[in-house]
Enzyme design. Structure first.
Site, PDB file in Angstrom:
ATOM      1  N   CYS A 129       1.097  -1.237  -0.165  1.00 21.99           N
ATOM      2  CA  CYS A 129       0.419   0.394   0.473  1.00 21.99           C
ATOM      3  C   CYS A 129       0.801   1.145  -0.122  1.00 21.99           C
ATOM      4  O   CYS A 129       1.490   1.549   1.122  1.00 21.99           O
ATOM      5  CB  CYS A 129      -0.697   0.143   1.483  1.00 21.99           C
ATOM      6  SG  CYS A 129      -1.602   1.513   1.160  1.00 21.99           S
TER       7      CYS A 129
ATOM      8  N   HIS B  59       6.149  -6.642   3.091  1.00 21.77           N
ATOM      9  CA  HIS B  59       6.904  -5.485   2.630  1.00 21.77           C
ATOM     10  C   HIS B  59       8.214  -6.934   1.749  1.00 21.77           C
ATOM     11  O   HIS B  59       8.488  -7.312   2.224  1.00 21.77           O
ATOM     12  CB  HIS B  59       7.374  -5.534   3.906  1.00 21.77           C
ATOM     13  CG  HIS B  59       8.681  -4.161   3.573  1.00 21.77           C
ATOM     14  ND1 HIS B  59       9.054  -3.179   2.243  1.00 21.77           N
ATOM     15  CD2 HIS B  59      10.248  -3.930   4.141  1.00 21.77           C
ATOM     16  CE1 HIS B  59       9.939  -2.231   1.924  1.00 21.77           C
ATOM     17  NE2 HIS B  59      11.019  -3.306   3.101  1.00 21.77           N
TER      18      HIS B  59
HETATM   19  O1  0FX Z   1       4.598  -1.640  -4.795  1.00 19.04           O
HETATM   20  P1  0FX Z   1       6.173  -2.234  -4.613  1.00 19.04           P
HETATM   21  O2  0FX Z   1       6.741  -3.460  -5.068  1.00 19.04           O
HETATM   22  O3  0FX Z   1       6.508  -1.266  -3.584  1.00 19.04           O
HETATM   23  C1  0FX Z   1       7.541   0.134  -2.941  1.00 19.04           C
HETATM   24  C2  0FX Z   1       8.344  -0.215  -2.169  1.00 19.04           C
HETATM   25  O4  0FX Z   1       8.817  -0.482  -2.362  1.00 19.04           O
HETATM   26  C3  0FX Z   1       7.426  -0.325  -0.813  1.00 19.04           C
HETATM   27  O5  0FX Z   1       8.812  -0.675   0.402  1.00 19.04           O
HETATM   28  C4  0FX Z   1       6.796  -0.068  -0.336  1.00 19.04           C
HETATM   29  N1  0FX Z   1       6.133  -1.038   0.977  1.00 19.04           N
HETATM   30  C5  0FX Z   1       5.578  -0.128  -1.021  1.00 19.04           C
HETATM   31  C6  0FX Z   1       4.025   0.705  -0.895  1.00 19.04           C
HETATM   32  O6  0FX Z   1       5.325  -0.078  -2.762  1.00 19.04           O
HETATM   33  O7  0FX Z   1       7.112  -0.533  -6.068  1.00 19.04           O
HETATM   34  P2  0FX Z   1       6.291  -0.945  -7.146  1.00 19.04           P
HETATM   35  O8  0FX Z   1       5.080  -1.923  -7.683  1.00 19.04           O
HETATM   36  O9  0FX Z   1       5.879   0.735  -7.960  1.00 19.04           O
HETATM   37  O10 0FX Z   1       8.150  -0.358  -8.444  1.00 19.04           O
HETATM   38  C7  0FX Z   1       8.069  -1.980  -8.528  1.00 19.04           C
HETATM   39  C8  0FX Z   1       9.562  -2.214  -9.073  1.00 19.04           C
HETATM   40  O11 0FX Z   1       9.515  -1.702 -10.201  1.00 19.04           O
HETATM   41  C9  0FX Z   1      10.574  -1.205  -7.442  1.00 19.04           C
HETATM   42  O12 0FX Z   1      11.439  -2.181  -6.610  1.00 19.04           O
HETATM   43  C10 0FX Z   1      12.234  -1.015  -8.933  1.00 19.04           C
HETATM   44  C11 0FX Z   1      11.168  -1.223 -10.227  1.00 19.04           C
HETATM   45  N2  0FX Z   1      10.786   0.535 -10.755  1.00 19.04           N
HETATM   46  C12 0FX Z   1      10.289   1.495 -10.266  1.00 19.04           C
HETATM   47  C13 0FX Z   1       9.288   2.393 -10.607  1.00 19.04           C
HETATM   48  C14 0FX Z   1       8.428   3.092 -10.324  1.00 19.04           C
HETATM   49  C15 0FX Z   1      11.887   0.679 -11.198  1.00 19.04           C
HETATM   50  O13 0FX Z   1      12.816   0.419 -11.454  1.00 19.04           O
HETATM   51  N3  0FX Z   1      11.713   2.072 -12.196  1.00 19.04           N
HETATM   52  C16 0FX Z   1       9.941   3.296 -11.562  1.00 19.04           C
HETATM   53  O14 0FX Z   1      10.208   4.285 -11.689  1.00 19.04           O
END
Ligand code: 0FX
Length: 242
Positions: free
Chosen positions: A77, A95
Site C-alpha cells: 500500500c 514488505h
Molecule cells: O509495490 P512496490 O514493489 O513497493 C514499493 C516500495 O518499494 C515498498 O517498500 C513499499 N512498501 C510499497 C508500498 O511500494 O513498488 P512498485 O510496484 O512501484 O515498483 C516495483 C519495482 O519496480 C521497484 O522495486 C523497482 C521497479 N521500478 C519501479 C518504478 C516506479 C523501477 O525500476 N523504476 C520505476 O520508476
C-alpha cells in the site's frame, strides 16, 4: 472476521485473491481497496491495471471506517498508515525487503549497491515506515548477474509463498513477534531518483559501475540516464548472463 486489504500492486493483488479462494477462508470477509483516485493516491498507479476497484484515503477515512475491520493488511500500500489507525487496530504489512535493512523504497535496488540482506518481511505496523514487530522475514539470494528486476521477481515469489504459509495465523493473531536489534536504514523515492542520473565524470571501479547499472535495470522502466555533449538524455540498462 472482516479484513481490510489495501494494495497498490497488481501481482500481489491477483495472487492474494487466488489464495483466499481456499475453503478455509470462506468465513472471512475481505474488502479490497487501492490508493488510486484517493486524495493521497498516485496517478501513475493506474498503469499497473487490475487493482481493486475501490480506493481509500486512510488519512481522511476516520474512526468509523477503521472500526469496521478486525485486521488491516497492507499488500504494498503506497499510503502511510495514520497513527490513529496503527494504534487502534492490528495492522500488518507485507514488505518486499528484509527488515530492518533498506526499509522504504525499492529495497532490492539499494541491496545490490550496499550488499545488505534483501527478502520479504511480514510485520505489525507502527507509526514509522516499514517498521514494527516482525512476524516473519525471509531472505532471498542476490547473484552477481542479477538485475533489480531478477531480484524483485524472486522477492515476489517469496511474498506469495509466505502469504500462503502465514495467512491463517495473520488472521487469528496467533503468532510471536520479535523486534530487530537495530533500526537499520531507510531509502526514499528521492534517493532512487538521485541514483538514476549518471555523472559521466565520476570515477568509480568497474565493480561499482556494473552494480549501479544492474541496480537500475528493471524491465519496463527506463531508470539510469546521462546527458551527452549535445544535451540529449540517454537511457542505459545492462544485460548480464552467466
Ligand atoms: O509495490 P512496490 O514493489 O513497493 C514499493 C516500495 O518499494 C515498498 O517498500 C513499499 N512498501 C510499497 C508500498 O511500494 O513498488 P512498485 O510496484 O512501484 O515498483 C516495483 C519495482 O519496480 C521497484 O522495486 C523497482 C521497479 N521500478 C519501479 C518504478 C516506479 C523501477 O525500476 N523504476 C520505476 O520508476
Amino acid at each position: 472476521m472482516r479484513v481490510c486489504v489495501i494494495t497498490d500492486n497488481r501481482m500481489i493483488h491477483e495472487n492474494f485473491r487466488k489464495l483466499i479462494q481456499a475453503p478455509r477462508y470462506q468465513d472471512t470477509v475481505f474488502d479490497f481497496f487501492c490508493s488510486v483516485n484517493s486524495q493521497c493516491g498516485n496517478e501513475n498507479l493506474r498503469q499497473q491495471g487490475n487493482l481493486p476497484a475501490r480506493s481509500v484515503c486512510l488519512a481522511e477515512a476516520g474512526e468509523a471506517f477503521f472500526r469496521q475491520y478486525d485486521l488491516f493488511l497492507s499488500l504494498h500500500c503506497k499510503q502511510m498508515f495514520p497513527a490513529a489507525l496503527v494504534n487502534s487496530r492490528r495492522c500488518v504489512n507485507v514488505h518486499p525487503g528484509y527488515n530492518p535493512y533498506n526499509r522504504g523504497w525499492y529495497p532490492q535496488v539499494f541491496a545490490i549497491l550496499n550488499k545488505l540482506p534483501v527478502g520479504v518481511t511480514i510485520h505489525e505496523m507502527d507509526e514509522k515506515l516499514d517498521h514494527g514487530p516482525v512476524i516473519v522475514r525471509r531472505e532471498v539470494a542476490v547473484h552477481s548477474w542479477d538485475t533489480s528486476y531478477d531480484v524483485y521477481n524472486r522477492i515476489q515469489q517469496m511474498e506469495i509463498q509466505l502469504l500462503e504459509e502465514y495467512l491463517p495465523v495473520l488472521l487469528s493473531g496467533d503468532y510471536q513477534t520479535f523486534v530487530p536489534d537495530t533500526q537499520g536504514n531507510m531509502n526514499r523515492e528521492q534517493d532512487f531518483q538521485k541514483l538514476c542520473r549518471l555523472d559521466l565524470n565520476r570515477q568509480i571501479t568497474w565493480r561499482e559501475a556494473i552494480d549501479l547499472l544492474r541496480a537500475m535495470t528493471f524491465d519496463g522502466y527506463q531508470n539510469a540516464y546521462f546527458y551527452d555533449e549535445e544535451n540529449n538524455k540517454v537511457y542505459i540498462e545492462v544485460h548480464l548472463s552467466r
